[in-house]
Design an enzyme around this catalytic site. Structure first.
Site, mmCIF file in Angstrom:
data_model
loop_
_atom_site.group_PDB
_atom_site.id
_atom_site.type_symbol
_atom_site.label_atom_id
_atom_site.label_comp_id
_atom_site.label_asym_id
_atom_site.label_seq_id
_atom_site.Cartn_x
_atom_site.Cartn_y
_atom_site.Cartn_z
ATOM 1 N N GLY A 167 39.446 43.659 43.396
ATOM 2 C CA GLY A 167 37.942 44.861 43.307
ATOM 3 C C GLY A 167 37.569 44.589 42.057
ATOM 4 O O GLY A 167 38.175 43.968 41.062
ATOM 5 N N ASN A 168 37.038 45.542 41.509
ATOM 6 C CA ASN A 168 36.863 46.028 40.169
ATOM 7 C C ASN A 168 36.217 47.488 39.411
ATOM 8 O O ASN A 168 36.608 48.309 40.430
ATOM 9 C CB ASN A 168 34.784 44.856 40.344
ATOM 10 C CG ASN A 168 34.236 45.893 41.032
ATOM 11 O OD1 ASN A 168 33.861 46.723 40.700
ATOM 12 N ND2 ASN A 168 33.357 45.083 41.805
ATOM 13 N N HIS A 169 36.243 47.723 38.528
ATOM 14 C CA HIS A 169 35.947 48.416 37.834
ATOM 15 C C HIS A 169 34.654 49.283 38.171
ATOM 16 O O HIS A 169 34.973 50.701 37.364
ATOM 17 C CB HIS A 169 36.326 48.981 36.338
ATOM 18 C CG HIS A 169 37.711 48.073 36.138
ATOM 19 N ND1 HIS A 169 39.088 49.090 36.187
ATOM 20 C CD2 HIS A 169 38.205 47.347 35.197
ATOM 21 C CE1 HIS A 169 39.716 48.803 35.871
ATOM 22 N NE2 HIS A 169 39.552 47.631 34.812
ATOM 23 N N SER A 170 34.219 49.407 38.333
ATOM 24 C CA SER A 170 33.310 50.237 38.874
ATOM 25 C C SER A 170 33.027 51.771 39.720
ATOM 26 O O SER A 170 33.807 51.811 40.807
ATOM 27 C CB SER A 170 31.873 49.544 40.114
ATOM 28 O OG SER A 170 30.815 50.393 40.753
ATOM 29 N N ALA B 279 28.667 47.170 42.609
ATOM 30 C CA ALA B 279 29.193 46.018 42.047
ATOM 31 C C ALA B 279 29.967 45.495 43.222
ATOM 32 O O ALA B 279 30.872 44.839 43.346
ATOM 33 C CB ALA B 279 29.947 45.648 41.427
#
Ligand code: CTP
Length: 403
Positions: free
Chosen positions: A212-215, A280
């Protein structure tokens, strides 16, 4: 959420028995999230007290040009009051007040304020049925409408005189509903359908793990709200976030992975006027998703990743009149890379975030962006809250449609 939320409403009360209902009207405005100030004619104070209205509106009530009992009195500035208001609602409007509005006879603060107001003015008449029907009253209605005021129709029922017929001031609930409907109907993006993507995507590795990512999703959610506040019908396709949205014009479609986001976007894309890709989206995902939880062992784990489909580019390929907006997050040669993405993804506008700017991008409530359009014209904006950036993006859409 009411369209009256955050609006500055000036309530003008003239001297009719229906004035007693304005206490409820002020309560309803406050409940809808509006800021309220009240201006009264001298005669209206016989029907309801300024104290009631100042208590309910949480603001001093204005009723005369100055307080003649106070030798230090200051002049009540009707121009300021008129300019303060986003909308001016005159309820009840008596035959006398309406005729003064028509002729500009500003012998009281309410009429002087009306003549100075630049905002939309709504008039809720209240009088006996014969007064209501009289040609001079009907003439006032026609003239007030010709001046651009909006009449909130009186209702039929038992009148204070005991007679039965038309002339009763619309009930406070009906006045609020009328205002909401009228304002919504005039919003600039009314009838436009807008698709917004937001948040990260989670690409599964096994049943318990993902990439995943930090968006946070904040930018996309703010865009959805800003578009909906301008009357657009919004579909918000959101990856996993902690955010919620509660707006009658926004349909929230929750997805997890990029392939789910792709499917959801294409479910709606053909039917929208505008699409804004603020998500994102993961660029890569595990090629094989394990059915069972991957057990650790003594050696390293190598995951093979494959490219995800670029959702924005796929919309650009399929575009048929839609106004398409993408985001770019760059760390070097920002402008050049963003321009290349406009061409590659067939965009009408790109919103460039540079990670080199303090306070911009992931994990901040602020953003510093540059708009670049399909003619490669650049428009750098100042660092500002994401809500404001969202409004700037919506303004670009309004510019495009000339509304
Ligand atoms: N985007 C998308 N689907 C993807 C990847 C990106 O819809 N699979 C969209 C994003 O929502 C954003 C835009 O494409 O609006 C730009 O994404 P970005 O990651 O900055 O650029 P990429 O095209 O992925 O290129 P690179 O990572 O090489 O900078």
């Amino acid at each position: 959420m009411s369209v009256l939320r955050g609006k500055k409403i000036l309530l003008g009360i003239s001297g009719g028995i229906a004035a007693y209902k304005t206490a409820t009207l002020v309560r309803l405005f406050i409940k809808a999230g509006a800021h309220v100030q009240v201006v009264m004619t001298p005669a209206s104070k016989d029907f309801i007290t300024p104290l009631t209205l100042s208590t309910l509106s949480k603001n001093p009530v204005h009723s005369s040009f100055y307080n003649d009992e106070d030798e230090n009195a200051v002049w009540n500035n009707h121009v300021e009051l008129g300019l303060w208001a986003d909308l001016f609602v005159i309820a009840p409007a008596t035959a006398n007040t309406m005729s003064k509005m028509v002729t500009g006879n500003s012998d009281n603060l309410l009429i002087a304020t009306y003549l100075s107001a630049k905002c939309p003015v709504y008039v809720a008449p209240a009088m006996d049925l014969d007064m209501y029907r009289h040609p001079s009253t009907q003439d006032s209605f026609a003239k007030l409408e010709a001046f651009g005021n909006v009449i909130i129709p009186a209702e039929s029922g038992e009148l204070a005189s005991g007679l039965y017929g038309e002339g009763r001031m619309a009930e406070p609930e009906h006045i609020v509903a009328f205002l909401e409907k009228d304002i919504e109907g005039k919003l600039p993006l009314r009838g436009k359908k807008i698709l917004v993507t937001a948040g990260p995507t989670y690409e599964p590795i096994d049943p318990v793990r993902f990439i995943g990512n930090h968006s946070s999703g904040k930018m996309g959610y703010d865009i959805a709200v800003a578009a909906a506040n301008q009357g657009a019908d919004v579909v918000l396709v959101s990856g996993p976030t902690h955010l919620t949205i509660n707006h009658t014009n926004v349909k929230l479609v929750r997805v997890t992975s990029s392939s789910e986001m792709y499917t959801a976007c294409h479910d709606y894309f053909d039917g929208v006027d505008v699409a804004i890709a603020a998500a994102a989206v993961a660029d890569y995902r595990p090629k094989h998703v394990a059915d069972q939880k991957i057990k650790k062992n003594d050696s390293n784990l190598v995951l093979e990743l494959e490219k995800t489909t670029d959702i924005l580019a796929s919309m650009g390929e399929k575009k048929n009149g839609q106004f398409l907006i993408g985001f770019a997050l760059e760390t070097e040669n920002e402008i050049e890379h963003a321009k290349a993405k406009i061409r590659k993804k067939n965009l009408d506008l790109i919103v460039l975030n540079s990670l080199n700017d303090a306070g911009a991008g992931f994990g901040h409530d602020t953003n510093k962006v540059t708009f670049i359009n399909s003619r490669f014209e650049e428009e750098p904006l100042a660092l500002k809250p994401k809500e404001e950036v969202a409004k700037d993006i919506i303004n670009k859409i309004k510019e495009h449609y000339n509304v």
